[in-house]
Design a protein around this motif. Sequence first.
Motif, PDB file in Angstrom:
ATOM      1  N   ASP A  80     -95.580  19.298 -25.953  1.00 38.01           N
ATOM      2  CA  ASP A  80     -96.580  19.537 -24.910  1.00 38.01           C
ATOM      3  C   ASP A  80     -96.755  21.023 -24.636  1.00 38.01           C
ATOM      4  O   ASP A  80     -97.141  21.423 -23.537  1.00 38.01           O
ATOM      5  CB  ASP A  80     -96.192  18.808 -23.620  1.00 38.01           C
ATOM      6  CG  ASP A  80     -94.944  19.381 -22.971  1.00 38.01           C
ATOM      7  OD1 ASP A  80     -94.260  20.216 -23.612  1.00 38.01           O
ATOM      8  OD2 ASP A  80     -94.643  19.005 -21.824  1.00 38.01           O
ATOM      9  N   SER A  81     -96.487  21.866 -25.626  1.00 36.69           N
ATOM     10  CA  SER A  81     -96.635  23.309 -25.473  1.00 36.69           C
ATOM     11  C   SER A  81     -98.077  23.663 -25.108  1.00 36.69           C
ATOM     12  O   SER A  81     -99.023  22.964 -25.477  1.00 36.69           O
ATOM     13  CB  SER A  81     -96.246  24.018 -26.769  1.00 36.69           C
ATOM     14  OG  SER A  81     -94.948  23.656 -27.174  1.00 36.69           O
ATOM     15  N   LYS A  82     -98.243  24.754 -24.379  1.00 36.99           N
ATOM     16  CA  LYS A  82     -99.550  25.260 -23.952  1.00 36.99           C
ATOM     17  C   LYS A  82    -100.275  24.278 -23.039  1.00 36.99           C
ATOM     18  O   LYS A  82    -101.501  24.268 -22.967  1.00 36.99           O
ATOM     19  CB  LYS A  82    -100.414  25.624 -25.162  1.00 36.99           C
ATOM     20  CG  LYS A  82     -99.793  26.692 -26.049  1.00 36.99           C
ATOM     21  CD  LYS A  82    -100.673  27.043 -27.230  1.00 36.99           C
ATOM     22  CE  LYS A  82    -100.018  28.102 -28.111  1.00 36.99           C
ATOM     23  NZ  LYS A  82    -100.857  28.453 -29.286  1.00 36.99           N
ATOM     24  N   ARG A 134    -100.707  21.035 -23.199  1.00 35.73           N
ATOM     25  CA  ARG A 134    -101.560  20.098 -23.929  1.00 35.73           C
ATOM     26  C   ARG A 134    -100.679  19.379 -24.942  1.00 35.73           C
ATOM     27  O   ARG A 134     -99.558  19.805 -25.232  1.00 35.73           O
ATOM     28  CB  ARG A 134    -102.683  20.842 -24.655  1.00 35.73           C
ATOM     29  CG  ARG A 134    -102.187  21.700 -25.819  1.00 35.73           C
ATOM     30  CD  ARG A 134    -103.256  22.584 -26.402  1.00 35.73           C
ATOM     31  NE  ARG A 134    -102.774  23.276 -27.592  1.00 35.73           N
ATOM     32  CZ  ARG A 134    -103.340  24.366 -28.100  1.00 35.73           C
ATOM     33  NH1 ARG A 134    -104.404  24.886 -27.509  1.00 35.73           N
ATOM     34  NH2 ARG A 134    -102.842  24.938 -29.193  1.00 35.73           N
ATOM     35  N   TRP A 135    -101.191  18.271 -25.476  1.00 33.82           N
ATOM     36  CA  TRP A 135    -100.458  17.576 -26.530  1.00 33.82           C
ATOM     37  C   TRP A 135    -100.729  18.247 -27.869  1.00 33.82           C
ATOM     38  O   TRP A 135    -101.876  18.479 -28.236  1.00 33.82           O
ATOM     39  CB  TRP A 135    -100.855  16.108 -26.598  1.00 33.82           C
ATOM     40  CG  TRP A 135    -100.361  15.306 -25.452  1.00 33.82           C
ATOM     41  CD1 TRP A 135    -101.093  14.630 -24.521  1.00 33.82           C
ATOM     42  CD2 TRP A 135     -98.984  15.088 -25.102  1.00 33.82           C
ATOM     43  NE1 TRP A 135    -100.277  14.016 -23.608  1.00 33.82           N
ATOM     44  CE2 TRP A 135     -98.976  14.275 -23.937  1.00 33.82           C
ATOM     45  CE3 TRP A 135     -97.772  15.493 -25.636  1.00 33.82           C
ATOM     46  CZ2 TRP A 135     -97.797  13.866 -23.322  1.00 33.82           C
ATOM     47  CZ3 TRP A 135     -96.597  15.100 -25.019  1.00 33.82           C
ATOM     48  CH2 TRP A 135     -96.612  14.289 -23.884  1.00 33.82           C
ATOM     49  N   ASN A 136     -99.645  18.570 -28.571  1.00 29.92           N
ATOM     50  CA  ASN A 136     -99.759  19.143 -29.904  1.00 29.92           C
ATOM     51  C   ASN A 136     -99.185  18.177 -30.931  1.00 29.92           C
ATOM     52  O   ASN A 136     -98.096  17.643 -30.737  1.00 29.92           O
ATOM     53  CB  ASN A 136     -98.992  20.469 -29.973  1.00 29.92           C
ATOM     54  CG  ASN A 136     -99.573  21.515 -29.038  1.00 29.92           C
ATOM     55  OD1 ASN A 136    -100.555  22.162 -29.367  1.00 29.92           O
ATOM     56  ND2 ASN A 136     -98.973  21.669 -27.863  1.00 29.92           N
ATOM     57  N   TYR A 137     -99.944  17.935 -31.990  1.00 28.53           N
ATOM     58  CA  TYR A 137     -99.514  17.105 -33.120  1.00 28.53           C
ATOM     59  C   TYR A 137     -99.420  15.632 -32.773  1.00 28.53           C
ATOM     60  O   TYR A 137     -98.651  14.889 -33.373  1.00 28.53           O
ATOM     61  CB  TYR A 137     -98.180  17.607 -33.684  1.00 28.53           C
ATOM     62  CG  TYR A 137     -98.079  19.110 -33.729  1.00 28.53           C
ATOM     63  CD1 TYR A 137     -99.005  19.860 -34.461  1.00 28.53           C
ATOM     64  CD2 TYR A 137     -97.104  19.793 -33.016  1.00 28.53           C
ATOM     65  CE1 TYR A 137     -98.937  21.247 -34.489  1.00 28.53           C
ATOM     66  CE2 TYR A 137     -97.040  21.174 -33.041  1.00 28.53           C
ATOM     67  CZ  TYR A 137     -97.960  21.894 -33.770  1.00 28.53           C
ATOM     68  OH  TYR A 137     -97.901  23.263 -33.785  1.00 28.53           O
ATOM     69  N   GLY A 138    -100.215  15.183 -31.808  1.00 29.28           N
ATOM     70  CA  GLY A 138    -100.260  13.763 -31.495  1.00 29.28           C
ATOM     71  C   GLY A 138     -99.826  13.454 -30.081  1.00 29.28           C
ATOM     72  O   GLY A 138     -99.352  14.327 -29.343  1.00 29.28           O
ATOM     73  N   TYR A 139    -100.001  12.189 -29.692  1.00 31.28           N
ATOM     74  CA  TYR A 139     -99.621  11.713 -28.366  1.00 31.28           C
ATOM     75  C   TYR A 139     -98.492  10.690 -28.516  1.00 31.28           C
ATOM     76  O   TYR A 139     -98.568   9.790 -29.369  1.00 31.28           O
ATOM     77  CB  TYR A 139    -100.828  11.068 -27.678  1.00 31.28           C
ATOM     78  CG  TYR A 139    -100.498  10.391 -26.376  1.00 31.28           C
ATOM     79  CD1 TYR A 139    -100.189  11.147 -25.258  1.00 31.28           C
ATOM     80  CD2 TYR A 139    -100.487   9.001 -26.266  1.00 31.28           C
ATOM     81  CE1 TYR A 139     -99.870  10.539 -24.052  1.00 31.28           C
ATOM     82  CE2 TYR A 139    -100.178   8.381 -25.064  1.00 31.28           C
ATOM     83  CZ  TYR A 139     -99.865   9.150 -23.968  1.00 31.28           C
ATOM     84  OH  TYR A 139     -99.546   8.556 -22.778  1.00 31.28           O
ATOM     85  N   PRO A 140     -97.434  10.793 -27.710  1.00 32.63           N
ATOM     86  CA  PRO A 140     -96.251   9.949 -27.926  1.00 32.63           C
ATOM     87  C   PRO A 140     -96.355   8.552 -27.318  1.00 32.63           C
ATOM     88  O   PRO A 140     -95.534   8.159 -26.482  1.00 32.63           O
ATOM     89  CB  PRO A 140     -95.140  10.763 -27.261  1.00 32.63           C
ATOM     90  CG  PRO A 140     -95.833  11.452 -26.128  1.00 32.63           C
ATOM     91  CD  PRO A 140     -97.194  11.809 -26.663  1.00 32.63           C
ATOM     92  N   ASP A 141     -97.353   7.784 -27.742  1.00 32.58           N
ATOM     93  CA  ASP A 141     -97.406   6.385 -27.306  1.00 32.58           C
ATOM     94  C   ASP A 141     -96.606   5.521 -28.280  1.00 32.58           C
ATOM     95  O   ASP A 141     -96.114   6.001 -29.307  1.00 32.58           O
ATOM     96  CB  ASP A 141     -98.844   5.897 -27.189  1.00 32.58           C
ATOM     97  CG  ASP A 141     -99.635   6.051 -28.484  1.00 32.58           C
ATOM     98  OD1 ASP A 141     -99.029   6.317 -29.547  1.00 32.58           O
ATOM     99  OD2 ASP A 141    -100.869   5.917 -28.434  1.00 32.58           O
ATOM    100  N   TYR A 142     -96.466   4.256 -27.960  1.00 32.74           N
ATOM    101  CA  TYR A 142     -95.623   3.368 -28.755  1.00 32.74           C
ATOM    102  C   TYR A 142     -96.079   3.312 -30.206  1.00 32.74           C
ATOM    103  O   TYR A 142     -95.259   3.369 -31.129  1.00 32.74           O
ATOM    104  CB  TYR A 142     -95.639   1.962 -28.141  1.00 32.74           C
ATOM    105  CG  TYR A 142     -94.884   0.934 -28.949  1.00 32.74           C
ATOM    106  CD1 TYR A 142     -93.493   0.868 -28.901  1.00 32.74           C
ATOM    107  CD2 TYR A 142     -95.573   0.035 -29.769  1.00 32.74           C
ATOM    108  CE1 TYR A 142     -92.804  -0.063 -29.652  1.00 32.74           C
ATOM    109  CE2 TYR A 142     -94.881  -0.903 -30.523  1.00 32.74           C
ATOM    110  CZ  TYR A 142     -93.494  -0.946 -30.469  1.00 32.74           C
ATOM    111  OH  TYR A 142     -92.820  -1.885 -31.218  1.00 32.74           O
TER     112      TYR A 142
END
Length: 258
Positions: free
Chosen positions: A179-181, A183-191
């Motif tokens: 979550d750097s900056k 915002r989500w970086n490299y995807g969103y951590p959903d299931y």
Amino acid sequence: MDFNPSYSEYRKIIRDVKETGKYMSYEEALGKPEFVIMRHDIEFSIERAYALSLIESEEDFRSTYFVQLTNDSYNAISGRGLKMLRDMSERGHHIGLHYHVHGQSDPVLVRDGVRDELRILSEMLGVKVGCYSFHRPKKEIYYYDISIPGAINAYSKDFFTYVEDMTDDTVLDVKYIADSKHRWNYGYPDYETLMKYPKVQLLLHPFSWTKEGYDNFRNFSHLIDEKRDCLIETLTDEFQRFVEVKEQILIEKGLKEG
């Protein structure tokens, strides 16, 4: 995916991580074909990290908190800092070292610095600190290859795949989501995302997360207020001569009505 760093959103992420059935600490994940590791780098506020740890405890969840020893915004080994970190450790959370490189370019000096700060933090906390991550490292120091006997590098190849210019579509041995900056970086951590990749390292910065889920502007604004209030509390507790002028100062600064 919109970035909503609220406590309610964080609880959802925790529950998705737990549902995967492959959540592990760094030590538990060594040599495993699948894992999800939750990590927190403490940048500006141990208080906000502590608040997240309480939410995790309520959810019967544990993660790893990496703390700096040379941070200009907080003192990890102050009475206040140690009290929070020790409580987090006693509740089962893992405390690691977040090593601030401070522009160093010699990998030997960085390695020795990490070793020394691991020892100091372990002695001050009274528990072994056995893992470390880096704060804003230079690629020239090969931070992902730095090794300390008896300690785990969060950026080692077991937990992190180093590539130049990583994008959302880059194929990695270990999927990295952060979550750097703000915002989500490299995807969103959903299931679904966490199950799509065998190995995942998830990095969330506690200072970005609040009950309300502020945007970037309001988040920093409230963080500054929290730091100011902490200083006022410390001065009040320690100096009678501050107490004598406290009300006048707060009125002058517009923090209290006259």
